[in-house]
Design a protein around this motif. Structure first.
Motif, short mmCIF file in Angstrom:
data_model
loop_
_atom_site.label_atom_id
_atom_site.label_comp_id
_atom_site.label_asym_id
_atom_site.label_seq_id
_atom_site.Cartn_x
_atom_site.Cartn_y
_atom_site.Cartn_z
N VAL A 15 -23.48 -26.20 -3.26
CA VAL A 15 -23.77 -26.37 -4.68
C VAL A 15 -22.49 -25.98 -5.42
O VAL A 15 -21.90 -24.95 -5.13
CB VAL A 15 -24.94 -25.48 -5.13
CG1 VAL A 15 -25.15 -25.57 -6.63
CG2 VAL A 15 -26.21 -25.84 -4.36
N ALA A 31 -27.69 -20.62 -4.81
CA ALA A 31 -27.00 -21.71 -4.10
C ALA A 31 -27.28 -21.64 -2.60
O ALA A 31 -27.60 -22.67 -1.98
CB ALA A 31 -25.49 -21.66 -4.36
N THR A 66 -17.85 -23.26 -5.49
CA THR A 66 -18.67 -24.01 -4.57
C THR A 66 -19.21 -23.03 -3.54
O THR A 66 -18.44 -22.27 -2.95
CB THR A 66 -17.82 -25.11 -3.88
OG1 THR A 66 -17.26 -25.94 -4.89
CG2 THR A 66 -18.65 -25.94 -2.94
#
Length: 156
Positions: A15, A31, A66
């Motif tokens: 994510v 995430a 990320t």
């Protein structure tokens, strides 16, 4: 002490968001949960520890990050909900291991940066952390193992 290595490109189910530094823990938790759920739903095989990849050197304010896990046999671009598979670029890197609380990570990164300067090599501009051990609520943070990865510019 850092080790200079050559890393392969890795498929990362992740994510990606822009997040204030004060909300990193909340983002990471959500995430990693989303990626694990997507991997189970899609039949993807997770092959490594949790990764937090920062596309810019040592952010201080809201930054793009990320968060996810390496997966095997899943092509870049595959997606499930907010989770997308992308390439975590390989190449030369300095790698070090931090043992202890996440509060010690800024100092560990500073030491790695000092080693980079001493070696006379240039960073690529991004970096990531691999959370080798999974922290447990109420657990002893002195046992946390984090792998620090500082990609280097390839020699021309």
């Amino acid at each position: 002490m850092a080790e200079q290595v050559e890393l392969p490109t890795t498929s990362l189910a992740a994510v990606r968001r822009t997040v204030p530094m004060t909300e990193l823990v909340t983002f990471f938790d959500s995430a990693y949960t989303a990626v694990a759920s997507a991997a189970q739903q899609e039949g993807w095989t997770i092959t490594g520890p949790a990764v937090g990849w920062f596309p810019v050197s040592m952010p201080t304010g809201p930054t793009e990050i990320t968060a996810g896990f390496a997966v095997d046999g899943v092509p870049p671009g595959a997606s499930s909900g907010d989770v997308t598979v992308l390439d975590l670029p390989g190449g030369p890197a300095l790698v070090a291991t931090h043992l202890g609380s996440y509060d010690g990570l800024p100092d560990a990164w500073e030491k790695l940066e000092q080693e980079r300067v001493a070696l006379g090599v240039e960073g690529r501009g991004d970096f990531w952390e691999e959370y080798v051990s999974e922290p447990s609520p109420g657990g002893d943070p002195s046992g946390n193992v984090t792998r620090l990865v500082l990609p280097l510019r390839a020699a021309s």
